[in-house]
Write an enzyme that holds these catalytic residues in place. Structure first.
Site, PDB file in Angstrom:
ATOM      1  CB  CYS A 110      -5.969  -0.086   0.803  1.00 46.00           C
ATOM      2  SG  CYS A 110      -6.978  -1.576   0.742  1.00 46.00           S
ATOM      3  CG  ASP A 235      -4.997  -3.032  -6.502  1.00 45.13           C
ATOM      4  OD1 ASP A 235      -5.236  -4.087  -5.892  1.00 45.13           O
ATOM      5  OD2 ASP A 235      -4.972  -1.917  -5.953  1.00 45.13           O
ATOM      6  CG  HIS A 264      -3.534  -3.556  -2.822  1.00 47.33           C
ATOM      7  ND1 HIS A 264      -4.336  -2.488  -3.175  1.00 47.33           N
ATOM      8  CD2 HIS A 264      -3.653  -3.673  -1.466  1.00 47.33           C
ATOM      9  CE1 HIS A 264      -4.916  -1.991  -2.096  1.00 47.33           C
ATOM     10  NE2 HIS A 264      -4.509  -2.683  -1.055  1.00 47.33           N
TER      11      HIS A 264
END
Length: 289
Positions: A110, A235, A264
């Site tokens: 991330c 995502d 995600h």
């Protein structure tokens, strides 16, 4: 296998705290990091242990102002300083007796996918990078920018007058966040279920810093270091289309791995081995081990 408590210094004198997962033999090393506002306990211990079990010494650590590491104000992220923390982690890991300094990789999830790409672009000592579901655009929704910047300037004035920093929630109870896409209503139940000690606050200056950061200007300079991007197809938090656009802007050598039907974070639950095996294959080629 064992896990060791470690500390190391930054160039500006802070002490950062981490865990080292030593492999059974001399060889490559990898620095693994979990993302924005996350302590080292979040997601990556299992990743680090997986690499350890496959012959790679792994380091995870709290970046400045988080967890057991030094730094004030707490829960404040400067993108530039965070990248520098990765440089200093490379310095630490490169001196370990089990690590070949010519075979060090970065792995970021991330936000830290973004940070690891930047650190790689700026640090020739990094010999491979894996960015998993990296957030690319830190500027957030345009309609929220001005209000946050106004609050950030109020905060600067207040701190100059001796007041404490202003904090915003990291993620609201309904999963919304100050800047943009929702993390989903299941975010906090997941953190509770996984027993991840996340502090639900972030300084407003963190968002000011994010607004001035653009990884796309650095993406071309990741090359010639081998890079792998792992993109969950569904995502939403870090849109797959933005990840793909960043990958396309990279020079060679580069490897792309799409995770069909995954969001995600849910790629980390289930058949993780198949995801990690692809990364190991990439790292073996990039680091020649």
């Amino acid at each position: 296998m064992s896990r060791l408590d470690v500390t190391f210094k930054t160039l500006d004198g802070l002490t950062l705290s981490g865990w080292l997962y030593p492999a059974a033999q001399y060889g490559p090393g990898i620095i693994v990091s979990p993302g924005f506002n996350m302590p080292r306990e979040a997601f990556v211990p299992d990743i680090a242990q997986w690499y350890q079990n496959h012959g790679i010494t792994a380091l995870i650590f709290d970046t400045r102002t988080y967890g057991l590491s030094d730094g004030q104000p707490r829960q404040e992220t400067s993108a530039r300083k965070r990248v520098e923390d990765f440089h200093d982690a490379v310095t630490f890991l490169s001196k370990h007796e089990l690590v070949d300094p010519e075979k060090i990789a970065l792995w970021g999830l991330c936000f830290d996918g973004n940070m690891c790409l930047a650190a790689t672009a700026l640090d020739p000592r990094v010999h491979a990078v894996v960015a998993v579901a990296p957030v690319i655009d830190l500027h957030g929704f345009p309609e929220r920018r001005r209000a946050i910047l106004e609050l950030a300037m109020q905060d600067r004035e207040a701190q100059m007058a001796g007041e404490e920093p202003i904090y915003l929630p990291y993620v609201n109870e309904d999963g919304t966040v100050p800047l943009g896409p929702s993390m989903g209503s299941d975010f906090w139940p997941m953190m509770t279920r996984l027993k991840i000690p996340v502090e639900n606050r972030v300084t407003v200056q963190t968002f000011y810093s994010a607004f001035s950061w653009d990884i796309m200007t650095l993406i071309p300079y990741v090359s010639p270091t081998p890079a792998m991007m792992v993109t969950p197809e569904n995502d939403i938090e870090c849109p797959a289309a933005e990840q793909i656009a960043a990958f396309e802007k990279m020079g060679e050598p580069k490897t792309f791995h799409l995770l069909p039907g995954k969001g995600h974070l849910d790629w980390a639950f289930g058949d993780v081995d198949s995801v990690m095996e692809k990364q190991l294959e990439f790292l073996k080629g990039a680091l020649n081990f």
